[in-house]
Design a protein around this motif. Structure first.
Motif, PDB file in Angstrom:
ATOM      1  N   UNK A 181       0.813  -1.214   0.000  1.00  0.00           N
ATOM      2  CA  UNK A 181       0.000   0.000   0.000  1.00  0.00           C
ATOM      3  C   UNK A 181       0.846   1.263   0.000  1.00  0.00           C
ATOM      4  N   UNK A 182       1.987   1.198   0.664  1.00  0.00           N
ATOM      5  CA  UNK A 182       2.771   2.416   0.908  1.00  0.00           C
ATOM      6  C   UNK A 182       3.695   2.810  -0.227  1.00  0.00           C
ATOM      7  N   UNK A 183       4.112   1.865  -1.036  1.00  0.00           N
ATOM      8  CA  UNK A 183       5.145   2.142  -2.027  1.00  0.00           C
ATOM      9  C   UNK A 183       4.664   1.916  -3.451  1.00  0.00           C
ATOM     10  N   UNK A 184       5.199   2.755  -4.341  1.00  0.00           N
ATOM     11  CA  UNK A 184       4.925   2.585  -5.766  1.00  0.00           C
ATOM     12  C   UNK A 184       6.171   3.035  -6.529  1.00  0.00           C
ATOM     13  N   UNK A 185       6.527   2.292  -7.573  1.00  0.00           N
ATOM     14  CA  UNK A 185       7.723   2.575  -8.346  1.00  0.00           C
ATOM     15  C   UNK A 185       7.370   2.823  -9.805  1.00  0.00           C
ATOM     16  N   UNK A 186       8.122   3.701 -10.406  1.00  0.00           N
ATOM     17  CA  UNK A 186       8.029   3.945 -11.846  1.00  0.00           C
ATOM     18  C   UNK A 186       9.344   3.502 -12.469  1.00  0.00           C
ATOM     19  N   UNK A 187       9.266   2.549 -13.388  1.00  0.00           N
ATOM     20  CA  UNK A 187      10.441   2.057 -14.094  1.00  0.00           C
ATOM     21  C   UNK A 187      10.388   2.549 -15.538  1.00  0.00           C
ATOM     22  N   UNK A 188      11.472   3.141 -15.965  1.00  0.00           N
ATOM     23  CA  UNK A 188      11.614   3.518 -17.372  1.00  0.00           C
ATOM     24  C   UNK A 188      12.691   2.627 -17.947  1.00  0.00           C
ATOM     25  N   UNK A 189      12.299   1.742 -18.840  1.00  0.00           N
ATOM     26  CA  UNK A 189      13.197   0.666 -19.261  1.00  0.00           C
ATOM     27  C   UNK A 189      14.345   1.171 -20.135  1.00  0.00           C
ATOM     28  N   UNK A 190      14.068   2.082 -21.022  1.00  0.00           N
ATOM     29  CA  UNK A 190      15.080   2.603 -21.927  1.00  0.00           C
ATOM     30  C   UNK A 190      14.798   4.080 -22.168  1.00  0.00           C
ATOM     31  N   UNK A 191      15.244   4.909 -21.240  1.00  0.00           N
ATOM     32  CA  UNK A 191      14.910   6.339 -21.330  1.00  0.00           C
ATOM     33  C   UNK A 191      15.446   6.984 -22.600  1.00  0.00           C
ATOM     34  N   UNK A 192      14.585   7.759 -23.224  1.00  0.00           N
ATOM     35  CA  UNK A 192      15.008   8.573 -24.354  1.00  0.00           C
ATOM     36  C   UNK A 192      15.020  10.030 -23.961  1.00  0.00           C
ATOM     37  N   UNK A 193      15.569  10.853 -24.842  1.00  0.00           N
ATOM     38  CA  UNK A 193      15.660  12.285 -24.539  1.00  0.00           C
ATOM     39  C   UNK A 193      14.280  12.879 -24.287  1.00  0.00           C
ATOM     40  N   UNK A 194      13.280  12.341 -24.964  1.00  0.00           N
ATOM     41  CA  UNK A 194      11.911  12.847 -24.808  1.00  0.00           C
ATOM     42  C   UNK A 194      11.266  12.487 -23.487  1.00  0.00           C
ATOM     43  N   UNK A 195      11.931  11.641 -22.713  1.00  0.00           N
ATOM     44  CA  UNK A 195      11.387  11.255 -21.411  1.00  0.00           C
ATOM     45  C   UNK A 195      11.849  12.181 -20.295  1.00  0.00           C
ATOM     46  N   UNK A 196      12.695  13.124 -20.617  1.00  0.00           N
ATOM     47  CA  UNK A 196      13.119  14.105 -19.619  1.00  0.00           C
ATOM     48  C   UNK A 196      11.911  14.938 -19.209  1.00  0.00           C
ATOM     49  N   UNK A 197      11.631  14.948 -17.915  1.00  0.00           N
ATOM     50  CA  UNK A 197      10.411  15.606 -17.421  1.00  0.00           C
ATOM     51  C   UNK A 197      10.426  15.561 -15.908  1.00  0.00           C
ATOM     52  N   UNK A 198       9.410  16.199 -15.317  1.00  0.00           N
ATOM     53  CA  UNK A 198       9.132  16.030 -13.897  1.00  0.00           C
ATOM     54  C   UNK A 198       8.137  14.883 -13.779  1.00  0.00           C
ATOM     55  N   UNK A 199       8.410  13.950 -12.882  1.00  0.00           N
ATOM     56  CA  UNK A 199       7.491  12.848 -12.639  1.00  0.00           C
ATOM     57  C   UNK A 199       6.869  13.036 -11.253  1.00  0.00           C
ATOM     58  N   UNK A 200       5.554  13.095 -11.270  1.00  0.00           N
ATOM     59  CA  UNK A 200       4.807  13.362 -10.045  1.00  0.00           C
ATOM     60  C   UNK A 200       4.071  12.112  -9.594  1.00  0.00           C
ATOM     61  N   UNK A 201       4.200  11.816  -8.327  1.00  0.00           N
ATOM     62  CA  UNK A 201       3.420  10.757  -7.709  1.00  0.00           C
ATOM     63  C   UNK A 201       2.302  11.424  -6.912  1.00  0.00           C
TER      64      UNK A 201
END
Lengths: 114, 113
Positions: free
Chosen positions: B71-91
Motif C-alpha cells: 500500500x505504501x510504495x509505488x515505483x516507476x520504471x523507465x526501461x530505456x529512457x530517451x531524450x523525450x522522457x526528460x520531465x518532472x514525474x509526479x506521484x
C-alpha cells in the motif's frame, strides 16, 4: 470524456489586489468534484480549494473563493488580497469519480507584483 | 505529518539506461498515480493503481512500467529512457473516491543525457 479549459495562459496582479482565474469544463456526469491546484516554481503541487458539484454554495478557503456555475460549467477562482507567495501556476482540475482520475486544464501562470 | 515522498528529487540517467523512481505514502490511500509533467504543461497521467489493480493509460508508452509491492510504495520504471522522457514525474495519492482531492509528492526531475 472530460475536458477542462483554462483560457488565460498568463495573468499578472499587483500585491493586495484581487484576481480571478477562469476555468470551464465539460462532463456528462451528474456528480463530480472540481479543484484548483497551485504549483509554485520548482515546488510541490498543492490543493487550494475543492467544490462538490451537488453543493450549491461556493467554496471558500481564506483568501481563495470560487464562483461555481454548474449550468454554465464554469469554475473560476478568485484570489483576494494577493500576496507575493501566490505567484505560481494554477491548474483547474475535474474528477468525475469514474475510475477516479483527475483531468487537468493547461494551467494559468499567475505573477504577483509589487 | 502524513505525506507523499518521492525519491530522488533529481535523477540524471544515460540514454537507454534503465531508471527507477520511487514514491512512498503515509496516508494509507487506496489509489496511487504517476504523472509526467513537461515544462509549463499540465500533468499527464501515465497509470494508476487502485489498491493492487493496475490501470494503464492507453497512450502510455510500453517503455514505462510500474510496481506497487504494498500500500505504501509505488515505483516507476523507465526501461530505456530517451531524450523525450526528460520531465518532472509526479506521484500522487487519493482515497477511493478522490473526493478529497489528490496529495502530490514533490516530484522527481529526470534528466536524460
Amino acid at each position: 470524456a472530460q475536458t477542462v479549459t483554462q483560457s488565460q495562459p498568463e495573468m499578472s496582479v499587483q500585491e493586495a489586489e484581487t484576481v480571478t482565474l477562469s476555468c470551464t469544463y465539460d462532463t456528462s456526469e451528474s456528480n463530480y468534484y472540481l479543484f484548483w491546484y497551485k504549483q509554485p516554481p520548482s515546488r510541490q503541487m498543492i490543493l487550494v480549494i475543492r467544490q462538490e458539484a451537488y453543493k450549491q454554495q461556493n467554496a471558500t478557503e481564506n483568501r481563495f473563493s470560487v464562483n461555481f456555475q454548474k449550468a454554465a460549467k464554469s469554475f473560476s477562482l478568485k484570489i483576494s488580497d494577493s500576496q507575493l507567495g501566490d505567484t505560481a501556476m494554477y491548474f483547474c482540475a475535474l474528477d468525475t469519480g469514474t475510475a477516479s482520475k483527475l483531468t487537468f486544464g493547461t494551467g494559468t501562470r499567475l505573477q504577483v507584483t509589487l | 505529518d502524513a505525506m507523499v515522498i518521492q525519491n530522488p528529487r533529481y535523477q540524471v540517467t544515460q540514454f537507454g539506461k534503465p531508471v527507477t523512481l520511487s514514491c512512498s505514502q503515509t496516508l494509507n490511500h487506496n489509489v496511487m498515480y504517476w504523472y509526467q509533467q513537461k515544462s509549463s504543461q499540465a500533468p499527464k497521467l501515465l497509470f494508476h493503481y487502485y489498491d493492487k489493480d493496475f490501470n494503464n493509460e492507453a497512450d502510455t508508452p510500453d517503455n514505462f512500467q510500474s510496481r506497487r509491492p504494498n500500500t505504501s510504495f509505488c515505483f516507476l520504471d523507465i526501461r530505456s529512457p530517451g531524450l523525450g522522457d526528460a520531465a518532472m514525474y509526479l506521484c500522487a495519492t487519493s482515497t477511493r473516491t478522490g473526493a478529497d482531492g489528490y496529495t502530490f509528492g514533490s516530484g522527481t526531475r529526470l534528466t536524460v543525457v
